[in-house]
Each structure stands twice: as structure tokens, then as C-alpha cells.
Scaffold this motif. Sequence first.
Motif, PDB file in Angstrom:
ATOM      1  N   PHE A 120       3.749   5.079  -7.661  1.00 55.11           N
ATOM      2  CA  PHE A 120       4.593   4.064  -7.490  1.00 55.11           C
ATOM      3  C   PHE A 120       5.560   3.721  -8.436  1.00 55.11           C
ATOM      4  O   PHE A 120       6.370   2.743  -8.580  1.00 55.11           O
ATOM      5  N   GLY A 121       5.492   4.593  -9.422  1.00 55.08           N
ATOM      6  CA  GLY A 121       6.404   4.447 -10.656  1.00 55.08           C
ATOM      7  C   GLY A 121       7.750   4.811 -10.326  1.00 55.08           C
ATOM      8  O   GLY A 121       7.849   5.238  -9.234  1.00 55.08           O
ATOM      9  N   GLN A 122       8.585   4.540 -11.167  1.00 55.33           N
ATOM     10  CA  GLN A 122      10.095   4.523 -10.785  1.00 55.33           C
ATOM     11  C   GLN A 122      10.097   6.131 -10.572  1.00 55.33           C
ATOM     12  O   GLN A 122      11.083   6.531  -9.821  1.00 55.33           O
ATOM     13  N   GLY A 123       9.791   6.923 -11.280  1.00 54.89           N
ATOM     14  CA  GLY A 123       9.860   8.412 -11.085  1.00 54.89           C
ATOM     15  C   GLY A 123       9.262   8.875  -9.545  1.00 54.89           C
ATOM     16  O   GLY A 123       9.910   9.456  -9.101  1.00 54.89           O
ATOM     17  N   ARG A 149       0.788  -1.224   0.019  1.00 58.54           N
ATOM     18  CA  ARG A 149       0.134  -0.072   0.053  1.00 58.54           C
ATOM     19  C   ARG A 149       0.754   1.225  -0.054  1.00 58.54           C
ATOM     20  O   ARG A 149       0.472   2.212  -0.880  1.00 58.54           O
ATOM     21  N   ASP A 150       2.069   1.027   0.806  1.00 53.20           N
ATOM     22  CA  ASP A 150       2.710   2.173   0.934  1.00 53.20           C
ATOM     23  C   ASP A 150       3.849   2.597  -0.476  1.00 53.20           C
ATOM     24  O   ASP A 150       4.048   3.617  -0.770  1.00 53.20           O
ATOM     25  N   HIS A 151       4.435   1.369  -0.775  1.00 47.47           N
ATOM     26  CA  HIS A 151       5.308   1.608  -1.678  1.00 47.47           C
ATOM     27  C   HIS A 151       5.350   0.686  -3.159  1.00 47.47           C
ATOM     28  O   HIS A 151       6.159   0.721  -3.937  1.00 47.47           O
ATOM     29  N   GLY A 152       3.990   0.202  -3.224  1.00 44.34           N
ATOM     30  CA  GLY A 152       3.871  -0.546  -4.421  1.00 44.34           C
ATOM     31  C   GLY A 152       4.177  -2.099  -4.355  1.00 44.34           C
ATOM     32  O   GLY A 152       4.686  -2.699  -3.497  1.00 44.34           O
ATOM     33  N   ALA A 153       3.645  -2.759  -5.446  1.00 43.50           N
ATOM     34  CA  ALA A 153       3.693  -4.330  -5.601  1.00 43.50           C
ATOM     35  C   ALA A 153       5.135  -4.759  -5.667  1.00 43.50           C
ATOM     36  O   ALA A 153       5.550  -5.783  -5.213  1.00 43.50           O
ATOM     37  N   GLU A 154       5.882  -4.072  -6.429  1.00 46.75           N
ATOM     38  CA  GLU A 154       7.337  -4.537  -6.871  1.00 46.75           C
ATOM     39  C   GLU A 154       8.196  -4.397  -5.711  1.00 46.75           C
ATOM     40  O   GLU A 154       8.870  -5.323  -5.235  1.00 46.75           O
ATOM     41  N   VAL A 155       8.157  -3.470  -4.888  1.00 49.38           N
ATOM     42  CA  VAL A 155       8.789  -3.201  -3.407  1.00 49.38           C
ATOM     43  C   VAL A 155       8.483  -4.270  -2.643  1.00 49.38           C
ATOM     44  O   VAL A 155       9.269  -4.989  -1.882  1.00 49.38           O
ATOM     45  N   ALA A 156       6.945  -4.544  -2.604  1.00 50.51           N
ATOM     46  CA  ALA A 156       6.596  -5.486  -1.655  1.00 50.51           C
ATOM     47  C   ALA A 156       6.935  -6.897  -2.110  1.00 50.51           C
ATOM     48  O   ALA A 156       7.291  -7.794  -1.198  1.00 50.51           O
ATOM     49  N   ALA A 157       7.171  -7.001  -3.246  1.00 55.56           N
ATOM     50  CA  ALA A 157       7.772  -8.413  -3.720  1.00 55.56           C
ATOM     51  C   ALA A 157       9.151  -8.684  -3.411  1.00 55.56           C
ATOM     52  O   ALA A 157       9.665  -9.835  -3.026  1.00 55.56           O
ATOM     53  N   SER A 158      10.000  -7.669  -3.525  1.00 60.57           N
ATOM     54  CA  SER A 158      11.410  -7.588  -2.875  1.00 60.57           C
ATOM     55  C   SER A 158      11.466  -7.764  -1.482  1.00 60.57           C
ATOM     56  O   SER A 158      12.178  -8.720  -1.247  1.00 60.57           O
ATOM     57  N   VAL A 159      10.450  -7.327  -0.690  1.00 61.95           N
ATOM     58  CA  VAL A 159      10.585  -7.629   0.672  1.00 61.95           C
ATOM     59  C   VAL A 159      10.143  -8.984   0.844  1.00 61.95           C
ATOM     60  O   VAL A 159      10.794  -9.726   1.891  1.00 61.95           O
ATOM     61  N   SER A 160       9.112  -9.370   0.071  1.00 64.65           N
ATOM     62  CA  SER A 160       8.757 -10.926   0.342  1.00 64.65           C
ATOM     63  C   SER A 160       9.860 -11.859  -0.111  1.00 64.65           C
ATOM     64  O   SER A 160      10.042 -13.008   0.451  1.00 64.65           O
ATOM     65  N   ARG A 161      10.474 -11.608  -1.153  1.00 65.11           N
ATOM     66  CA  ARG A 161      11.627 -12.524  -1.378  1.00 65.11           C
ATOM     67  C   ARG A 161      12.743 -12.435  -0.440  1.00 65.11           C
ATOM     68  O   ARG A 161      13.370 -13.799  -0.010  1.00 65.11           O
ATOM     69  N   ARG A 162      12.989 -11.531   0.168  1.00 63.22           N
ATOM     70  CA  ARG A 162      14.142 -11.631   1.352  1.00 63.22           C
ATOM     71  C   ARG A 162      13.498 -12.328   2.675  1.00 63.22           C
ATOM     72  O   ARG A 162      14.325 -12.922   3.196  1.00 63.22           O
ATOM     73  N   LEU A 163      12.025 -12.076   2.768  1.00 62.84           N
ATOM     74  CA  LEU A 163      11.523 -12.943   3.654  1.00 62.84           C
ATOM     75  C   LEU A 163      11.332 -14.460   3.360  1.00 62.84           C
ATOM     76  O   LEU A 163      10.968 -15.149   4.422  1.00 62.84           O
ATOM     77  N   VAL A 164      11.488 -14.691   1.882  1.00 59.83           N
ATOM     78  CA  VAL A 164      11.265 -15.954   1.592  1.00 59.83           C
ATOM     79  C   VAL A 164       9.752 -16.405   1.999  1.00 59.83           C
ATOM     80  O   VAL A 164       9.360 -17.690   2.468  1.00 59.83           O
ATOM     81  N   PHE A 165       8.851 -15.465   1.678  1.00 59.89           N
ATOM     82  CA  PHE A 165       7.512 -15.748   1.984  1.00 59.89           C
ATOM     83  C   PHE A 165       6.622 -15.230   0.938  1.00 59.89           C
ATOM     84  O   PHE A 165       7.075 -14.591  -0.049  1.00 59.89           O
ATOM     85  N   ALA A 166       5.530 -15.971   0.771  1.00 63.96           N
ATOM     86  CA  ALA A 166       4.588 -15.709  -0.263  1.00 63.96           C
ATOM     87  C   ALA A 166       4.489 -14.211  -0.352  1.00 63.96           C
ATOM     88  O   ALA A 166       3.892 -13.644   0.671  1.00 63.96           O
ATOM     89  N   ALA A 167       4.171 -13.640  -1.646  1.00 61.88           N
ATOM     90  CA  ALA A 167       4.213 -12.426  -2.025  1.00 61.88           C
ATOM     91  C   ALA A 167       2.940 -11.727  -1.672  1.00 61.88           C
ATOM     92  O   ALA A 167       2.827 -10.833  -1.385  1.00 61.88           O
TER      93      ALA A 167
END
Length: 327
Positions: free
Chosen positions: A317-320, A177-195
Motif C-alpha cells: 500500500f505504500g506509494q511505490g 483492504r484493497d487500496h489502503g487507509a489513505e485511499v479509503a480516507a480520500s474516498v470517505s472525504r468525497r462521500l463526506v462520511f466517517a472514514a
Amino acid sequence: MPQESSHRVVVIVDANSNPFELGCATEVFGLRRPELGRDLYDFRLCSPDPGTVMRDGFFTLTGVAGLDAADQADTLIVPNRPDIDTPRRREVLDTVRRAHTRGTRLVGFCSGAFTLAEAGVLDGRRATAHWQWAEQFRARFPAVRLEPDVLFVDDGDILTSAGSAAALDLGLHLVRRDHGAEVAASVSRRLVFAAHRDGGQRQFVERPVPELPDESLAPLLAWAQQHLDTALTVPALAAHANISPATLHRRFRAQLGTTPLAWLTGERVTLARRLIELGESRLDVVARRTGLGTATTLRTVLRRETGLTPSQYRRRFGQGGLSRQAG
């Protein structure tokens, strides 16, 4: 060196708090994010006591800020603990009330819903809590609109999650919600948890051990995620799994607590969000690559799921947009 975030997340730790949910909050909100080039949150712990004995005396937490640190929070995670019948301390409840009055976002993991309800901020609001405490919660707080069979509830400025592991689901939802789906996916990968597990999924599914070893949906889900750009339908999923649509529905309900169509739509929306965040501006391309069909359908579904139009979503949430947030 990652840039620091100005959004401050503060966790109140009180006597007999659960270490697991504290660990979830730390993992999601408190870690440095060098892989992203910036830190997502300014994370703090606070407590009304200089030394806080955690659940069942596992350990004593010391060296954290006093309770007044909660007054600087943008997001405040309230205490949770297993002894739901013991009233929360007045100074903790007063802190929660002040935060709510200021417009601070409030979060309750598991029994944290009891803390929020005792503070009086949940009256007339939607919330959830661990399924085993649903009856006690309803009896004590009839003014709260309890939804006992979901992973988490996002009611805008107050969010609650079910049992322990759902704290990660809600934490990742907040990152998304705060940073977008791509950042959340990065956090979930580091957690090794379902995105992504949608908040509306069921907390707990009573089911016997399958008689056949090949009833898991995992291979079908993995295949579908690689073919979202094709004309996937519920009958097509059933055909790929070599079962009937009715059987597919039963397995989705039993194993995921949702329907095949709801799961498929959620996966397509998540992919659409990530494509927009990564710079794809052509809505017809996004719609085609996600299987949503047309730009009109994409606009409708994205607005329903996020409250934002594609252009608004891209700006936020886009790169810019993320570069501006990081700066």
C-alpha cells in the motif's frame, strides 16, 4: 486522465432491488477518481432482465449488461430487496454459485445475505444481516453463523453488511483492504462520511434522549484524534471529559457500541497505516506518532488488524506499491 483499474466490481440488480444500496455501491466503486490520478475499480451493473423494476416501482433500470457480465467479476455484489420471503430466481443463484466456485469475492448488502444463503455459499460461514431479520434468517439458514449485532462481517472471500447505511461502511472497508487507509480516507472525504467504523460496532443502540445536552462523545473523540501521539489511556480520556472511567465506558457503549480502548486502538492503527502508506519507513517513528509505543507493539497490532507485517503493508500500500498497481 485517471488510469483504469483491472479489478472488476459487478453488481447484480434484480426485481425489487433497493436503490439505496445500489447507490452506495456506485458511489464507492463506480465513480471516477481524478483526485487520485487513477480509478480504483472497473464497475459494471448487470441484470437478468432488459428492464428491472426497482423497489416499490420507484423506477425501472434499463441499459445495463446481461447476467453473463457477472462471470467476469472479481468482486460480485449480489441482489438485495425488502421481500425476504420471496425466493431468489434460479438463474441469479446459479450465477452466484459459479462466481463462488471461481473464487470471486462475494458481497451482500443488508438482505443480500439472504441471497448468498439461498445460493448455499454461506453454510458454515460467518455473516450478518439487518437486525430486524435476524430471527427469520436463523430459522431459514441454521447452518450459517449469523452475527446479528455488528455492522459488517469480513469472512475473507464473502462479506456481508447490516442495514442500508452499513453498506457504506463495508464498501469503505473493501477500499481500505484493497487500496489502503489513505485511499479509503480520500474516498470517505468525497462521500463526506466517517472514514472508519469498525465492523464489530453494534448495528443499533437503544437509548433514550440524554437528559443533559453535553453527553455527546464528539468533542472528546475529536480531541483524542489530535493527541494520539500522547500517553492517552482510558483514565486519561475520562479525566479530559471530566467523568469517571465507568461513565466513559457506558457512554462509549451507548453511543458507539464499542469500548474506549477498542476505539483508541482502532484510531491508532488507522493513523499508523496512513503514515506507512505516505512513506514513513521508521517504525519507531510511526509507533511514537500513533501512541502505539514501540516498533514491536506496532508490528503485533498491525499484523493482528491487517494480516500483514509493516514491510509487507508498505510494499502493498505504500506509494511505490500503489504506483505499480496503477500501472
